[in-house]
Design an enzyme around this catalytic site. Sequence first.
Site: not given
Length: 445
Positions: A22, A26, A28, A137-138, A174, A250, A369
């Site tokens: 991602s 940061v 990730s 990936h999402r 999102e 986000h 999250c």
Amino acid sequence: MQAVEANFDGLVGPTHNYSGLSYGNVASELNQQASSNPKEAAKQGLKKMKALYDLGLVQGVLAPQERPDIHTLRRLGFTGSDQKVLEQAAKQAPRILANCCSASSMWTANAATVSPSADTSDRRVHFTPANLTNKFHRSIEHHTTGRILEAIFTNEQHFAHHQALPGAEHFGDEGAANHTRFCENYNDTGVEFFVFGRHAFDSSKPAPTKYPARQTYEASAAIARQHQLDPKKVVYAQQNPMVIDQGVFHNDVIAVGNQNVLFFHEDAFLSKKQVMEDVSAAFGNTPFHFVEVPSSAVSVADAVSSYLFNSQLIALPKGGMAIIVPEECRENTAVYHYLQKLIASNNPIKEVKFFDLKQSMCNGGGPACLRLRIVLTEVEQAEINQACLMSDHLFASLDAWIEKHYRDCLSETDLADPKLLMESRTALDELTNILELGSVYPFQL
Ligand code: SUG
């Protein structure tokens, strides 16, 4: 009619790992190649669910997705047996394989946007799974997400399910990570607050320059239309592009709202004054609390590393609100001091509760999250799949299920192990029985 806010948390899947997928997140990026502990990750999440249930809240469980995603790998040209598909992908395209193995569906704040029946003109609860186009990936989550939501919220008389928005960056969506709802009581018509990172069709408007703005204004507006919301009860706000460039990928990394409270960092929005005026005007005459955190108390960097704002503001059945934060907020001195001051001052937030969610935090996923908020009336609550609601019995079953199926160490090289695929499918097959979901995964269809 009474209504409550239920939290549906994502159960962490058996392939939870750190692949640095991602850009702009940061944690990730920092933890790429660290080895993960899926068992611990799933248990940390489950403990948070149980703790909220024990506080008297309605707590639901959303099942993880099938990973490795062989179905997507086949769409990308890998052929032969499932084992062959994995082998070829590992050899020819290991980064694509890593993308197809992420347990990222655990962050259910990104699963969908949900509008309660009190806000929609047909008086049904509306769901739009998020297309998550910004990260490959999402972007492969939304079909299964939709199937899982339909398996829980099935009755069409009460629940309306939409397809994800078109899968182009112009409509990058999102989900609830950029959506909050304000109300006096949960059964009232609320104000739906949509926060976006950029305009897709107007390049003259401000936008971040370093990291991507994942949510567009056009996506937020499409969801408000699709959910049949009253335009007078919808507020749009642009995220401050400068904070996106500091790792606020986000809005829920820098602001959180509940009922009549917006808890936010002073730099969260492009135009703070406008946001406060618009929310106040849409909310009406009843008092609204803007709890603004100045940079002098908590810097944006501290907000990003501690995830202070990725907290859950929950209305306690005994009255008042609690703020659910990760342990990282205790470890950060400035944030810890701020929290002590917050609960001692005059606002509805009365208690702070710390949770160890380190496994998820290392991928940039805090308490907020991990949950999707769904406001439900008593009638709607009775209509949903009861097997997905937390109870002492479900907690014990899921704890034993995790213990039986999950590994306690996973690194990137393990992702190609065909045994991991079998373990994951066996676990998920059993889980669909526990949660009475029917067949929701590609391997079951
Ligand atoms: O989309 N991380 C997730 C974290 C999502 C957090 N959600 C909210 N803020 N609501 C993401 O960036 C990292 C996966 C990896 O690097 O292996 C990841 O997908």
